[in-house]
Design a protein around this motif. Sequence first.
Motif, PDB file in Angstrom:
ATOM      1  N   ASN A  72      -0.173   6.401  -6.843  1.00  0.00           N
ATOM      2  CA  ASN A  72      -1.056   7.519  -6.455  1.00  0.00           C
ATOM      3  C   ASN A  72      -1.008   9.217  -6.071  1.00  0.00           C
ATOM      4  OD1 ASN A  72      -2.726   5.024  -7.452  1.00  0.00           O
ATOM      5  ND2 ASN A  72      -3.754   4.608  -5.094  1.00  0.00           N
ATOM      6  N   GLU A  78     -10.793  -2.408 -12.115  1.00  0.00           N
ATOM      7  CA  GLU A  78     -10.935  -2.917 -11.149  1.00  0.00           C
ATOM      8  C   GLU A  78     -12.031  -3.823 -10.775  1.00  0.00           C
ATOM      9  OE1 GLU A  78      -8.688  -2.336  -6.616  1.00  0.00           O
ATOM     10  OE2 GLU A  78     -10.243  -0.701  -7.331  1.00  0.00           O
ATOM     11  N   ARG A 101       1.164  -0.955  -0.135  1.00  0.00           N
ATOM     12  CA  ARG A 101      -0.383   0.026  -0.311  1.00  0.00           C
ATOM     13  C   ARG A 101       0.840   1.305  -0.257  1.00  0.00           C
ATOM     14  NH1 ARG A 101      -4.509  -1.464  -1.746  1.00  0.00           N
ATOM     15  NH2 ARG A 101      -4.624  -3.546  -1.408  1.00  0.00           N
ATOM     16  N   THR A 104     -12.232   2.286 -11.024  1.00  0.00           N
ATOM     17  CA  THR A 104     -12.882   0.916 -10.584  1.00  0.00           C
ATOM     18  C   THR A 104     -13.632   0.307 -10.981  1.00  0.00           C
ATOM     19  OG1 THR A 104     -12.911   3.307  -9.098  1.00  0.00           O
ATOM     20  CG2 THR A 104     -14.232   1.254  -8.772  1.00  0.00           C
ATOM     21  N   ARG A 155      -7.066  -2.958   4.440  1.00  0.00           N
ATOM     22  CA  ARG A 155      -6.521  -2.650   3.725  1.00  0.00           C
ATOM     23  C   ARG A 155      -5.391  -3.949   4.173  1.00  0.00           C
ATOM     24  NH1 ARG A 155      -8.370   0.705  -0.231  1.00  0.00           N
ATOM     25  NH2 ARG A 155      -9.764  -0.554  -1.295  1.00  0.00           N
ATOM     26  N   LEU A 191      -7.614   2.265   3.699  1.00  0.00           N
ATOM     27  CA  LEU A 191      -6.413   1.627   3.398  1.00  0.00           C
ATOM     28  C   LEU A 191      -5.957   0.825   4.862  1.00  0.00           C
ATOM     29  CD1 LEU A 191      -4.289   2.365   2.010  1.00  0.00           C
ATOM     30  CD2 LEU A 191      -3.694   4.426   3.236  1.00  0.00           C
ATOM     31  N   SER A 235     -12.502   5.165  -0.667  1.00  0.00           N
ATOM     32  CA  SER A 235     -12.850   3.973  -0.544  1.00  0.00           C
ATOM     33  C   SER A 235     -11.190   3.229  -0.826  1.00  0.00           C
ATOM     34  CB  SER A 235     -13.668   3.227  -1.777  1.00  0.00           C
ATOM     35  OG  SER A 235     -12.880   1.264  -1.730  1.00  0.00           O
ATOM     36  N   ASN A 236     -10.497   4.201  -1.533  1.00  0.00           N
ATOM     37  CA  ASN A 236      -8.780   3.549  -1.622  1.00  0.00           C
ATOM     38  C   ASN A 236      -8.302   3.832  -0.499  1.00  0.00           C
ATOM     39  OD1 ASN A 236      -8.725   2.206  -4.140  1.00  0.00           O
ATOM     40  ND2 ASN A 236      -8.674   4.145  -4.812  1.00  0.00           N
ATOM     41  N   TYR A 237      -8.475   5.838   0.592  1.00  0.00           N
ATOM     42  CA  TYR A 237      -8.212   6.309   1.417  1.00  0.00           C
ATOM     43  C   TYR A 237      -8.812   5.981   2.998  1.00  0.00           C
ATOM     44  CZ  TYR A 237      -5.525   9.417  -0.931  1.00  0.00           C
ATOM     45  OH  TYR A 237      -4.452  10.475  -1.654  1.00  0.00           O
ATOM     46  N   ALA A 243     -14.267   6.194  -5.352  1.00  0.00           N
ATOM     47  CA  ALA A 243     -13.182   5.126  -5.370  1.00  0.00           C
ATOM     48  C   ALA A 243     -11.998   5.620  -4.625  1.00  0.00           C
ATOM     49  CB  ALA A 243     -12.898   4.564  -6.592  1.00  0.00           C
ATOM     50  N   THR A 303       1.616   1.408  -3.569  1.00  0.00           N
ATOM     51  CA  THR A 303       0.211   2.255  -4.652  1.00  0.00           C
ATOM     52  C   THR A 303       0.046   3.229  -3.848  1.00  0.00           C
ATOM     53  OG1 THR A 303      -0.349  -0.050  -4.919  1.00  0.00           O
ATOM     54  CG2 THR A 303      -2.086   1.299  -4.864  1.00  0.00           C
ATOM     55  N   PHE A 304       0.549   3.419  -2.727  1.00  0.00           N
ATOM     56  CA  PHE A 304      -0.310   5.599  -2.385  1.00  0.00           C
ATOM     57  C   PHE A 304       0.929   6.157  -3.019  1.00  0.00           C
ATOM     58  CE2 PHE A 304       0.366   8.741   0.585  1.00  0.00           C
ATOM     59  CZ  PHE A 304      -0.938   8.656   0.898  1.00  0.00           C
TER      60      PHE A 304
END
Length: 568
Positions: free
Chosen positions: A37, A56, A30, A53, A318, A315, A310-312, A307, A33-34
């Motif tokens: 991003n 994915e 992450r 999204t 995950r 985090l 959801s991603n932040y 999205a 990925t972070f």
Amino acid sequence: MSQVDENVSAMLASSASGTTLMILVQLVSRLFTFSANQLILRSLPPIVLGVATQLELYFISILYFSRESIRLAIQRQPLQSTSAVTPGQDDDTDLACEKAKQTSEAQLVASQSIVNMSYLSLGLGFLFALVFAASYTHFAPNEVSEMPFYHASVVITTIASLIELSVEPFFSIVQQYMLHKKRAVVEMSAAFVKSLITCLVFTWAARASHSVGVLPFALGYLCYSFALICGYIIAFQDSTLHWGFSMFPTRIKSSNRSSYLANRFSWPMLSLSANVFLQSVIKHILTQGDSMMLATMTSLEDQGIYALASNYGGLVARILFQPIEESSRALFSSLLNSDKAGRLSTKNINAAKRHFVEIMQAYSMIGVVVFPLGPLLVPLGLHVLGGHNWVSPRVSSLLSLYCYYIPFLAFNGIGESFVSSAANSVELRQQAVWMGVFSACFTLAAYLFLEVGRLGAHGVVYANIVNMAVRTVWSFTFIRSFLNRYKIGLVLAELSPRPQTCIAGVLMSVLLFISGAYNPDYNHIGEAFVHGASYIILVSYLERRNVMIYYTKASHMVRSRTPKFKGE
């Protein structure tokens, strides 16, 4: 110490070590990925992120339908250890050698059966990839299909999913022999390659003023899959020769006993996999239902904003919850695996309950911290990380609401891990029926929030909270019923923090609301973090007993040496 106690201790120790390594994998992955991003987010429109999204979801759906039920069936098999047979004082040498030979033969047959069955995922992958690719390209809206490199991205993502499914034999052996270090190294390397390629393609396109749509994300999936399979081939190049079985589908040719063992391992796994498949389909719809609902009922901009949230917002889920859920499922499956007579060991059941209670207590403490502080700190963090393009009351309020969803996600994950490991075939079919009921509840809630209430992405979060809440209640009811069969009680008080801690959480939330702290004020970021730090210290003091227990276990786990398993 008895052999049973030693096995339980070994499984618990290995599970703890595996959880630590998988948290490290998620943390490093992450982080890659972070970082990628952050480099592309400031120049990435919400519409492109919305299509990404959907891509994915397409990628995950192929993988999930192809491998999830087979993975769960394989994980229900006993873990393989090097200390399978130890001659006792009353055993003569010939008898001990014969026992060791039979045990080694059983391990070889079990491992080869698992490898053979893993290839079913790849076969299913071709079928699902064909169906999903045709559906996704045919029903895509014009706004999506006209995006640059859209069809090329779908083809590349499909190929990437099939390559990743080719890794399943390696993954099954990693889980069976608890080779957590190998998996950690391979997956971290693959995550680095994925992030690097995605970032480089986006950077090149931005500097060259090219519109590449979601192509960088598709190339990232492809490079991740390639790195994954190459890494596992390198990691296992000498191991299979030592073990005596092949990583390719191979017919087991040996004694009559081996043929019997092969059938004993293969047919139950196939039967269990078939029973779990329907449940997995419904579970996937429930898990990815938010993305599906967004894709059908909202705009691409809403999908992009969700999205981002959801991603932040996910985090922590995950990085922390997913590895714990995955390793706990493997541990529960091993502890709750029936012997030849179909019986379960009471010591194993107590160990499984103890592990479940400890995790639920830790999750409850995290929830007490997240509920008051999440809506306060997350929007401020977005202001620092996302740039001015993503800072708006709409995005900030969605991120704040997402904080309330995360604890529900965690509770449901660990509960369903226990259920999937403890339930028999009949109970799995019953769970599939209940999953259908939950799916209907989620669909109804999503319709009310999205279509009737017109809440957009916020409505999806509300529907998810309803979904996770009913599923968590059902899982807890099943677990308590399962434990009661063996005269082992479970009450809600065992899973929750102290009453003083809950009261402190409520008072903190009320105080922050009255003071207006939940309205983002980017000029008082330091003050918000002081409030947060003070509250965390208070919760740590109130829960100091549990905090010390977790700290002692973590310190012991770091200092102790993980038991060695065959192939490690």
